[in-house]
Write a protein that holds these residues in place. Structure first.
Motif, PDB file in Angstrom:
ATOM      1  N   VAL A 191      49.051  31.224 -10.518  1.00  0.00           N
ATOM      2  CA  VAL A 191      47.648  31.642 -10.564  1.00  0.00           C
ATOM      3  C   VAL A 191      47.458  32.959  -9.819  1.00  0.00           C
ATOM      4  CG1 VAL A 191      45.272  31.018  -9.914  1.00  0.00           C
ATOM      5  CG2 VAL A 191      46.849  29.246 -10.733  1.00  0.00           C
ATOM      6  N   ALA A 192      46.637  33.829 -10.401  1.00  0.00           N
ATOM      7  CA  ALA A 192      46.216  35.069  -9.746  1.00  0.00           C
ATOM      8  C   ALA A 192      44.793  34.896  -9.253  1.00  0.00           C
ATOM      9  CB  ALA A 192      46.300  36.240 -10.717  1.00  0.00           C
ATOM     10  N   LEU A 193      44.562  35.179  -7.986  1.00  0.00           N
ATOM     11  CA  LEU A 193      43.238  35.098  -7.378  1.00  0.00           C
ATOM     12  C   LEU A 193      42.782  36.480  -6.942  1.00  0.00           C
ATOM     13  CD1 LEU A 193      43.924  32.078  -4.964  1.00  0.00           C
ATOM     14  CD2 LEU A 193      42.864  31.961  -7.229  1.00  0.00           C
ATOM     15  N   ASP A 194      41.476  36.701  -6.983  1.00  0.00           N
ATOM     16  CA  ASP A 194      40.905  37.885  -6.350  1.00  0.00           C
ATOM     17  C   ASP A 194      41.136  37.741  -4.851  1.00  0.00           C
ATOM     18  OD1 ASP A 194      38.820  39.432  -4.879  1.00  0.00           O
ATOM     19  OD2 ASP A 194      38.208  40.009  -6.897  1.00  0.00           O
ATOM     20  N   ARG A 195      41.818  38.684  -4.243  1.00  0.00           N
ATOM     21  CA  ARG A 195      42.197  38.497  -2.846  1.00  0.00           C
ATOM     22  C   ARG A 195      41.033  38.646  -1.872  1.00  0.00           C
ATOM     23  NH1 ARG A 195      43.608  42.721   0.626  1.00  0.00           N
ATOM     24  NH2 ARG A 195      43.571  44.837  -0.198  1.00  0.00           N
ATOM     25  N   PHE A 196      39.916  39.183  -2.344  1.00  0.00           N
ATOM     26  CA  PHE A 196      38.752  39.329  -1.472  1.00  0.00           C
ATOM     27  C   PHE A 196      37.805  38.132  -1.548  1.00  0.00           C
ATOM     28  CE2 PHE A 196      40.112  43.618  -2.732  1.00  0.00           C
ATOM     29  CZ  PHE A 196      40.405  44.145  -1.484  1.00  0.00           C
ATOM     30  N   SER A 197      37.792  37.438  -2.681  1.00  0.00           N
ATOM     31  CA  SER A 197      36.851  36.329  -2.863  1.00  0.00           C
ATOM     32  C   SER A 197      37.510  34.987  -3.120  1.00  0.00           C
ATOM     33  CB  SER A 197      35.910  36.633  -4.037  1.00  0.00           C
ATOM     34  OG  SER A 197      36.640  36.653  -5.262  1.00  0.00           O
ATOM     35  N   GLY A 198      38.776  34.990  -3.540  1.00  0.00           N
ATOM     36  CA  GLY A 198      39.438  33.748  -3.897  1.00  0.00           C
ATOM     37  C   GLY A 198      39.152  33.283  -5.311  1.00  0.00           C
TER      38      GLY A 198
END
Length: 415
Positions: A191-198
């Motif tokens: 999974v790829a997550l937005d690193r600023f918001s999750g």
């Protein structure tokens, strides 16, 4: 009037170049502090280190205890040290200064308590944010200054993951605005997550298998970003933009303890796995969407101690036969070995550092494919297994042994 116009023209030129400098500063890639150094390859770019040690070892500068059970190495920035531990089943994140003094600590969920209890990852630090995972599936983002929680998820419940025999053991991969994790679910395998918001950015099914203990690598080839990691049966390559499976290479033996991050050098991919498997050299095609097997050697069976590539040699520690082995990368044949016991391996300032499972740290030279031990000493403090990898920064060698972190000065004196 002529002078005024000349000055105006000069000012415009100066402003133009200033804007280029500012733009370059704003768009440059951030510094990432992570598992096994800048490139996850075990190579630390240090200079002027000691070329031999006293019999009792280099100077022990400081020791801090009470960090809990754990096998993960610290992530060391220019002014902070971050590492994780487990105390009474609670997962803890610690921030220290470079003198070993505690700045803050935070709880971020529960930790693995079954086979080899304790934390098992290295934090990944990018600018003023850091990313951690736990053996039971927590993934979280914290601010480096005060430990403020930015976001957190449970890879098992929120991302439909599944745990494995030894607990999830992965140091988060960060690239651009994304942080990547491997929940190991049948549909949410990677999974790829937005690193600023999750927030979830994409989900890759992969092979739908259990996650292993590999900290993944990102490469860019032929205009394509590719993630390299392992799942239960295979070495896999995923498209970094959407998680699509590009290819997989099956192992000889099923398992979930593939822990060594693959390495890419030019056109070639190198990997070393244990559990009855092998070391390999693959040739990647133009955009890494396919590969050709060059050689395979089952004697390269390191489980989780890493490997180093230097020029035309691959160096790794054996598991069944407990030797440090040198392999010619052209032929795949072992050309030299040194009895050291099992352990983990890093490299700095032209020398190899091996930390074995009995607590000895070896300083080793490699010349023209031949190994020579220079010095060794035994770590006396700490608890449980000697599984953590060494970290070297600014002339200091950091040794994690269970609840204890030790800092040894290995900087040579100025001449």
């Amino acid at each position: 009037m002529y002078i005024w116009r000349s000055n105006l023209k000069l000012m415009r030129v100066i402003l133009f170049f200033l804007s280029i400098i500012v733009l370059s500063a704003c768009t440059s890639s951030p510094k990432i502090y992570q598992f096994r150094g800048d490139n996850r390859d075990g190579v630390y770019n240090e200079e002027n280190l000691l070329k031999e040690w006293p019999e009792e070892g280099p100077e022990l500068v400081w020791t801090i205890e009470g960090l809990g059970n754990g096998y993960g190495t610290p992530a060391i920035t220019d002014d902070r040290i971050f590492l994780t531990g487990e105390i009474d089943s609670v997962a803890l994140l610690f921030a220290l200064d470079h003198s070993g003094e505690m700045i803050w600590k935070k709880e971020f969920g529960l930790e693995w308590m079954v086979n080899y209890p304790g934390s098992r990852m290295t934090p990944t630090v990018v600018d003023d944010l850091l990313y951690v995972t736990s053996g039971v599936g927590d993934i979280a983002c914290y601010g480096t200054e005060t430990g403020e929680l930015m976001w957190s998820l449970d890879m098992l419940s929120d991302l439909n993951g599944k745990n494995n025999r030894f607990g999830l053991s992965q140091s988060p991969l960060v690239d651009g605005d994304f942080v990547f994790c491997a929940p190991g679910g049948s549909d949410t395998n990677f999974v790829a997550l937005d690193r600023f918001s999750g927030e979830i950015r994409w989900i890759g099914k992969g092979l739908g298998e259990f996650a292993t203990h590999c900290s993944p690598r990102m490469i860019e080839r032929g205009g394509r970003k590719v993630i390299l990691t392992f799942s239960e049966s295979s070495l896999i390559a995923l498209d970094g933009s959407n998680g699509d499976l590009l290819w997989n290479m099956e192992m000889d033996t099923l398992g979930m303890i593939y822990a060594n991050t693959p390495l890419v050098d030019g056109d070639y991919l190198y990997s070393v796995t244990g559990a009855g498997n092998f070391g390999i050299k693959l040739k990647l095609n133009e955009d890494a969407s396919d590969y050709e097997l060059i050689w395979k050697n089952k004697a390269l069976d390191n489980v989780h101690g890493g490997f180093i590539k230097l020029d035309n040699y691959l160096i790794t520690n054996g598991y069944r036969k407990q030797y440090l082995k040198v392999t010619d990368t052209e032929t795949g044949q072992i050309v030299d070995s040194l009895r050291t016991g099992r352990g983990s391996l890093v490299y700095a300032d032209d020398l190899l550092y091996l930390y074995n499972y009995r607590g000895f740290i070896h300083l080793i030279d490699l010349k023209e494919g031949k190994l020579e031990e220079i010095s060794k000493f035994k770590v006396s403090a700490g608890s449980r297994e000697h599984f953590a990898h060494l970290t070297i920064k600014d002339g200091v060698m950091y040794v994690r042994h269970g609840d204890t972190l030790m800092a040894y000065s290995i900087q040579a004196a100025e001449e």
